[in-house]
Scaffold this active site. Structure first.
Site, PDB file in Angstrom:
ATOM      1  N   ASN A   1      44.439  40.451  47.673  1.00  0.00           N
ATOM      2  CA  ASN A   1      45.495  40.755  46.701  1.00  0.00           C
ATOM      3  C   ASN A   1      46.820  41.185  47.352  1.00  0.00           C
ATOM      4  O   ASN A   1      47.857  41.199  46.689  1.00  0.00           O
ATOM      5  CB  ASN A   1      45.029  41.798  45.685  1.00  0.00           C
TER       6      ASN A   1
ATOM      7  N   ASP B   1      39.080  40.954  35.710  1.00  0.00           N
ATOM      8  CA  ASP B   1      40.044  39.869  35.946  1.00  0.00           C
ATOM      9  C   ASP B   1      40.740  39.461  34.648  1.00  0.00           C
ATOM     10  O   ASP B   1      40.163  39.576  33.567  1.00  0.00           O
ATOM     11  CB  ASP B   1      39.300  38.670  36.561  1.00  0.00           C
TER      12      ASP B   1
HETATM   13  C1  IPE Z   1      39.421  39.433  42.131  1.00  0.00           C
HETATM   14  O1  IPE Z   1      40.361  38.908  41.245  1.00  0.00           O
HETATM   15  C2  IPE Z   1      39.861  40.760  42.636  1.00  0.00           C
HETATM   16  C3  IPE Z   1      39.947  41.826  41.642  1.00  0.00           C
HETATM   17  C4  IPE Z   1      39.594  41.773  40.402  1.00  0.00           C
HETATM   18  C5  IPE Z   1      40.446  43.066  42.155  1.00  0.00           C
HETATM   19  P1  IPE Z   1      41.459  37.849  41.719  1.00  0.00           P
HETATM   20  O2  IPE Z   1      42.198  37.463  40.504  1.00  0.00           O
HETATM   21  O3  IPE Z   1      42.238  38.389  42.842  1.00  0.00           O
HETATM   22  O4  IPE Z   1      40.548  36.657  42.253  1.00  0.00           O
HETATM   23  P2  IPE Z   1      40.901  35.134  42.531  1.00  0.00           P
HETATM   24  O5  IPE Z   1      42.030  35.110  43.494  1.00  0.00           O
HETATM   25  O6  IPE Z   1      41.274  34.514  41.232  1.00  0.00           O
HETATM   26  O7  IPE Z   1      39.635  34.559  43.085  1.00  0.00           O
HETATM   27  C1  IPE Z   2      42.862  41.372  37.819  1.00  0.00           C
HETATM   28  O1  IPE Z   2      43.736  40.645  37.029  1.00  0.00           O
HETATM   29  C2  IPE Z   2      43.510  42.585  38.441  1.00  0.00           C
HETATM   30  C3  IPE Z   2      43.711  42.495  39.899  1.00  0.00           C
HETATM   31  C4  IPE Z   2      43.313  41.529  40.683  1.00  0.00           C
HETATM   32  C5  IPE Z   2      44.409  43.609  40.503  1.00  0.00           C
HETATM   33  P1  IPE Z   2      44.695  39.548  37.648  1.00  0.00           P
HETATM   34  O2  IPE Z   2      45.957  40.215  38.057  1.00  0.00           O
HETATM   35  O3  IPE Z   2      44.002  38.792  38.719  1.00  0.00           O
HETATM   36  O4  IPE Z   2      44.971  38.616  36.406  1.00  0.00           O
HETATM   37  P2  IPE Z   2      45.022  37.029  36.368  1.00  0.00           P
HETATM   38  O5  IPE Z   2      43.734  36.535  36.956  1.00  0.00           O
HETATM   39  O6  IPE Z   2      46.199  36.619  37.205  1.00  0.00           O
HETATM   40  O7  IPE Z   2      45.174  36.704  34.935  1.00  0.00           O
HETATM   41 MG    MG Z   3      42.823  37.131  38.688  1.00  0.00          MG
END
Ligand code: IPE
Ligand code: IPE
Ligand code: MG
Length: 261
Positions: free
Chosen positions: A82, A34
């Site tokens: 996502n 993340d």
């Molecule tokens: C969790 O991250 C999913 C992945 C890392 C693929 P998100 O960034 O989507 O999670 P939330 O929405 O902050 O809980």
């Molecule tokens: C994790 O990073 C990757 C995916 C969920 C695909 P994020 O895209 O959630 O990054 P933040 O949490 O918005 O910084």
């Molecule tokens: Mg995230």
């Protein structure tokens, strides 16, 4: 003045790597990668810049895990939730998966790493699904480490699918509802052939599970790192493993019982 070789020796001596007890490694590490979006934001760039740089961390952490002797590494790459993101970001991510899986295939084979994927794979765009199927087929006999990508995955989806299969098996008389055991459930999850993760790492300072492996993480040690995923490197992984090794895993017993056993 230190020469280069001496400097290198000193710097590896300092590494958390040396403090890791190689006989007490987790067999399976799961990671919620993340923080890509926030990382990109720091550089004033679009979110996809973070995803592209996140791939470098995937490479580093996979390499470090294999070198250490970790047998299973599961990476949460895309959740079912996502899909709610802007379409441009989702499309770029789907393309990035295709490019990355195809590009890394020879390295996976060279390093004897088997690729597996969990999630609702058949609902992925056709090219993404096909790239995964090809890579899984090409690496299926590799046995040094299994790299599991959680793609279009969510734990509630997985548990719902399991319930459907289980109820069908009951209605067809393959097992009776009174005799359902935990193993019957495990056998019907996407992870049926993998051991449960002992260590779950989430990067970027968020302290939640986000629909990831709810059943399988029942007794995992959870380690939360403030590092954003594109900055997460080998040394960060070593630190998380050290944190794991400092913990007492009691599984419901008392501390005294654990020390004795
Ligand atoms: C969790 O991250 C999913 C992945 C890392 C693929 P998100 O960034 O989507 O999670 P939330 O929405 O902050 O809980
Ligand atoms: C994790 O990073 C990757 C995916 C969920 C695909 P994020 O895209 O959630 O990054 P933040 O949490 O918005 O910084
Ligand atoms: Mg995230």
């Amino acid at each position: 003045m230190l020469n280069f070789a001496a400097f290198l020796a000193l710097s590896t001596m300092d590494s958390a790597f040396n403090l890791i007890d190689k006989n007490k490694l987790p067999k399976h590490i799961a990671i919620i990668m993340d923080g890509n979006g926030r990382w990109a934001q720091r550089y004033g760039k679009p979110r996809v810049f973070g995803h592209r740089n996140g791939v470098k961390s995937v490479r580093e952490v996979t390499e470090a895990s294999a070198e250490l002797g970790i047998k299973y590494l599961t990476l949460y790459a895309f959740s079912k939730e996502n899909w709610k993101r802007p379409i441009m970001e989702v499309n770029t991510l789907m393309k990035l998966f295709v490019i990355t899986v195809s590009k890394e295939l020879s390295t996976l084979n060279k390093n004897n790493i088997r690729l597996k994927a969990i999630g609702d794979l058949s609902s992925l765009p056709k090219e993404t699904h096909q790239a995964l199927l090809d890579a899984m087929e090409s690496t299926k006999n590799n046995d040094r480490m299994t790299l599991v990508l959680a793609l279009n995955y969510s734990s509630r989806w997985e548990l719902t699918e399991m319930a459907k299969i289980l109820s069908k098996d009951v209605s067809q008389g393959l097992l009776s509802s009174e005799d359902i055991t935990e193993s019957d459930i495990e056998e019907r999850l996407c992870t049926s052939t993998f051991p449960d993760p002992e260590l779950m790492i989430r990067t970027s300072g968020e302290h939640r599970i986000s629909n990831f492996l709810l059943w399988q993480l029942s007794y995992a040690e959870l380690v939360f790192s403030d590092t954003l995923w594109p900055d997460f490197k080998k040394e960060d992984l070593y630190e998380c493993i050290l944190d794991f090794q400092r913990r007492e895993r009691r599984f419901g017993m008392t501390g005294e019982q654990v020390v004795k056993s």
